[in-house]
Motif scaffolding. Structure first.
Motif, PDB file in Angstrom:
ATOM      1  N   ASP A   7       0.919  -1.320  -0.008  1.00 33.82           N
ATOM      2  CA  ASP A   7       0.003   0.088  -0.046  1.00 33.82           C
ATOM      3  C   ASP A   7       0.830   1.251  -0.105  1.00 33.82           C
ATOM      4  OD1 ASP A   7      -2.808   0.974  -0.085  1.00 33.82           O
ATOM      5  OD2 ASP A   7      -1.964   1.801   1.838  1.00 33.82           O
ATOM      6  N   ARG A   8       1.876   1.180   0.700  1.00 42.09           N
ATOM      7  CA  ARG A   8       2.643   2.416   0.902  1.00 42.09           C
ATOM      8  C   ARG A   8       3.367   2.640  -0.523  1.00 42.09           C
ATOM      9  NH1 ARG A   8       7.965   3.513   1.369  1.00 42.09           N
ATOM     10  NH2 ARG A   8       8.585   1.383   1.929  1.00 42.09           N
ATOM     11  N   LEU A   9       4.177   1.742  -0.963  1.00 43.19           N
ATOM     12  CA  LEU A   9       4.885   1.695  -2.438  1.00 43.19           C
ATOM     13  C   LEU A   9       3.798   2.153  -3.432  1.00 43.19           C
ATOM     14  CD1 LEU A   9       7.249  -1.121  -1.591  1.00 43.19           C
ATOM     15  CD2 LEU A   9       7.795   1.192  -1.557  1.00 43.19           C
ATOM     16  N   LEU A  10       2.826   1.527  -3.600  1.00 41.30           N
ATOM     17  CA  LEU A  10       1.986   1.951  -4.542  1.00 41.30           C
ATOM     18  C   LEU A  10       1.433   3.300  -4.442  1.00 41.30           C
ATOM     19  CD1 LEU A  10       0.689  -1.541  -5.507  1.00 41.30           C
ATOM     20  CD2 LEU A  10       2.041  -0.388  -6.889  1.00 41.30           C
ATOM     21  N   HIS A  79       0.556  -9.811  -2.133  1.00 37.87           N
ATOM     22  CA  HIS A  79       1.660 -10.773  -1.478  1.00 37.87           C
ATOM     23  C   HIS A  79       2.440 -11.444  -2.393  1.00 37.87           C
ATOM     24  CE1 HIS A  79      -0.840 -14.149  -3.352  1.00 37.87           C
ATOM     25  NE2 HIS A  79      -1.913 -13.370  -3.060  1.00 37.87           N
ATOM     26  N   HIS A  80       3.579 -12.340  -2.027  1.00 38.79           N
ATOM     27  CA  HIS A  80       4.383 -12.645  -2.908  1.00 38.79           C
ATOM     28  C   HIS A  80       5.089 -11.940  -3.983  1.00 38.79           C
ATOM     29  CE1 HIS A  80       2.707 -16.281  -0.828  1.00 38.79           C
ATOM     30  NE2 HIS A  80       3.721 -16.873  -0.750  1.00 38.79           N
ATOM     31  N   CYS A  81       5.487 -10.411  -3.559  1.00 39.43           N
ATOM     32  CA  CYS A  81       6.102  -9.664  -4.342  1.00 39.43           C
ATOM     33  C   CYS A  81       5.170  -9.131  -5.579  1.00 39.43           C
ATOM     34  CB  CYS A  81       7.351 -10.277  -5.079  1.00 39.43           C
ATOM     35  SG  CYS A  81       8.653 -10.716  -4.015  1.00 39.43           S
ATOM     36  N   PHE A 106       7.207  -6.701  -7.393  1.00 36.58           N
ATOM     37  CA  PHE A 106       8.404  -6.080  -6.648  1.00 36.58           C
ATOM     38  C   PHE A 106       9.826  -7.017  -6.652  1.00 36.58           C
ATOM     39  CE2 PHE A 106       4.588  -4.037  -5.162  1.00 36.58           C
ATOM     40  CZ  PHE A 106       4.948  -2.864  -4.740  1.00 36.58           C
ATOM     41  N   SER A 107      10.846  -6.418  -6.563  1.00 40.36           N
ATOM     42  CA  SER A 107      12.039  -6.973  -6.314  1.00 40.36           C
ATOM     43  C   SER A 107      12.541  -6.176  -4.910  1.00 40.36           C
ATOM     44  CB  SER A 107      12.948  -6.704  -7.676  1.00 40.36           C
ATOM     45  OG  SER A 107      14.262  -7.351  -7.114  1.00 40.36           O
ATOM     46  N   GLY A 108      12.796  -7.180  -3.915  1.00 43.32           N
ATOM     47  CA  GLY A 108      12.864  -6.556  -2.892  1.00 43.32           C
ATOM     48  C   GLY A 108      11.440  -5.460  -2.462  1.00 43.32           C
ATOM     49  N   ASP A 109      12.084  -4.250  -2.139  1.00 39.32           N
ATOM     50  CA  ASP A 109      11.031  -3.123  -1.765  1.00 39.32           C
ATOM     51  C   ASP A 109      10.789  -2.211  -2.862  1.00 39.32           C
ATOM     52  OD1 ASP A 109      13.537  -2.051  -1.246  1.00 39.32           O
ATOM     53  OD2 ASP A 109      12.887  -1.120   0.768  1.00 39.32           O
TER      54      ASP A 109
END
Length: 121
Positions: A7-10, A79-81, A106-109
């Protein structure tokens, strides 16, 4: 369960990349949110690299005007990247012009691949 805060990243991607009108600030956000060689899949094409993604975001903002913005619609799932955030866009205080979703791998964060999915109008 994943340690990624989808949520934060998107939400940061919407605000700091696709709503950012300053190219330097947008480039800084891209360097923090995306891997070195990201790919973005749009309905009409594939965009490769941070600079190209920045150019697409800037062009969208220029095309739709100074008071146009993207807004999250709910909380991202993931979930799961893999994460998904629904969004809507239009003039601030005006009617919604377009709705859709961003699906990110995602790769990492950091975002490695982003699919921009537009709802049918």
């Amino acid at each position: 369960m994943s340690d990624i805060d989808h949520d934060r990243l998107l939400r940061s991607n919407l605000q700091r990349v696709f709503n950012e009108r300053n190219p330097e600030h947008r480039a800084q956000a891209l360097s923090e949110l995306y891997v070195d060689d990201p790919v973005m899949f749009e309905p009409d094409g594939v965009v490769t690299g941070r600079e190209a993604i920045s150019a697409v975001a800037g062009k969208l903002l220029d095309q739709f005007g100074a008071n146009f913005s993207f807004r999250p619609d709910g909380v991202a799932l993931g979930h799961h990247c893999l994460g998904l955030l629904r969004w809507q866009a239009g003039p601030d205080g005006g009617p919604v012009a377009v709705t859709g979703s961003d699906a990110a791998e995602f790769s990492g964060d950091r975002i490695a691949r982003l699919w921009v999915l537009l709802d049918r109008q």
